[in-house]
Enzyme design. Sequence first.
Site, PDB file in Angstrom:
ATOM      1  CB  SER A   1      -4.953  -4.621   5.998  1.00  0.00           C
ATOM      2  OG  SER A   1      -4.568  -3.860   4.887  1.00  0.00           O
TER       3      SER A   1
ATOM      4  NE  ARG B   1      -8.615  -8.019   7.376  1.00  0.00           N
ATOM      5  CZ  ARG B   1      -9.691  -8.463   6.617  1.00  0.00           C
ATOM      6  NH1 ARG B   1      -9.500  -9.639   5.973  1.00  0.00           N
ATOM      7  NH2 ARG B   1     -10.672  -7.679   6.341  1.00  0.00           N
TER       8      ARG B   1
ATOM      9  CG  HIS C   1      -1.700  -1.293   1.363  1.00  0.00           C
ATOM     10  ND1 HIS C   1      -3.005  -1.259   0.760  1.00  0.00           N
ATOM     11  CD2 HIS C   1      -1.646  -2.315   1.911  1.00  0.00           C
ATOM     12  CE1 HIS C   1      -3.513  -2.584   0.915  1.00  0.00           C
ATOM     13  NE2 HIS C   1      -2.695  -3.148   1.725  1.00  0.00           N
TER      14      HIS C   1
ATOM     15  CB  CYS D   1       0.958 -31.204 -11.462  1.00  0.00           C
ATOM     16  SG  CYS D   1       0.079 -29.624 -10.643  1.00  0.00           S
TER      17      CYS D   1
ATOM     18  CE  LYS E   1      -5.604  -0.778   3.087  1.00  0.00           C
ATOM     19  NZ  LYS E   1      -5.518  -1.121   4.445  1.00  0.00           N
TER      20      LYS E   1
END
Length: 472
Positions: A334, A310, A49, A437, A249
Amino acid sequence: MIDLLIIGAGIVGCQLAYDLSHFKLSICVLEKNVEIMNETSSANSALIHAGYDPEENTLKAKLNLIGAKRYPDLCKALNTDYQAVGSLLVAMHEDELSSLNELYDRAIRRNVQVERLHREEVIRREPNINPNVIEALFFPTTAIITPWQMGYALMNHAVLNGVELRRNEAFVSVAKEHDHYRVSTSKGTIQARHVINAAGLQAHTIARKQNPLNDYPVQFRKGEYQVSDIEDETYLNHVIYPCPSIKGKGVLALKTVEGNLMFGPTSTLIEDPYDHGTTKAGLDEIDVKIAQLIKPLPKSHLIRQFAGVRPSPVSKDFILKEDKGWFDCVGIDSPGLASAPGISEYVIENFVQKYFTLDNKVMVPFKWPHRIHPQDETQRAAMIQSNPRIGKIICVCETVSEQEIIDAIHLPVGARSVKGVKRLTRPGSGRCQGGFCETAVVKILARELNIHPSQVPYDNEAFLESYGHEHE
């Protein structure tokens, strides 16, 4: 006895290990997971940011700016991805213009580069923006990185330069003795003169174990995301933010370093910090909010959903505090990724320098193994001639060779799980999401680590015994 113990190998722990490895100190990093960068640091928006968003007079505001300024040089030194793609903070309604004005003024005060763009210019730069856009702020220094690539580079450098990493080993308890701390782990005891608690989702719990009076209230917020195929990489040119709300945000749209589009995150309060399940409600919320930002992609273009959690401090700011030679880094939400280099500087200046003379030492540089992608056809043919494993493609979606996976396993801090291999070299990141895979990756891990396939972890838990026997 060691000088410093760092608890946690997320982005903050990795950054601290890297910065402190430059000095003549004995350092150990304790990580409970099989892989480093395995929790909050592995499931976020991967954004550096610009630094205009955090509230005034907070550690977030100060350390975001410091961290963002350090990243270009750090990424260059460690040869990790860094793209200054810029971001657009868009207003779709007249009542959002006051918020835009406030953030513009804040950016100017903080010397963050910013430019006001009228509607026509926004649409020119982002043809797939929602045509209802009124105005936007453009922040050219907003950047994207690959978080786990950065964390592995930091920790590999640190280990090459004398830091000890003990992973798959959990913190249990701590006792203060007359001149040091005795930390009990799931595998033994570590005696350290000083401790830095950078344990992410559990940092507040560990802080209380060190001192019951250190009660730092933390809430857990789950953010859900959607990811598109890399075939859509030209659909967006910048990170696109809505005007922020009280929850943060908001749901944003961005292009990752690898070219996938990513939409999210939501912000839902949860009780269990290890609840990583996506929900219909969460994904529906992303659909609605992304449609307010851009012309939505067809659902068939989305190849994956995931969620990260978070630790959100009730104080709304990072908690960085010392207590008797012990330092807590709590509530690193954040912009934690963007702020990590700044957090490391803060801890070293306000804590480590109080107790140690920081003498520099001669450093050993960390270098990534070569990938086949940057080579031209002649170079690639020569490489394959010398080593056929370079030409054996394990992941067709991402063009990952067997040799690249082997190299990732044998780094100083190498992959020990399917997810670790995925993060370091991307098999399983494409449209098939490992359908073709993954079994081959398990076999390579088992062979290179000299273990049975049933002992190969996908993430932290080993595969079921039957899985290994079925795929021998």
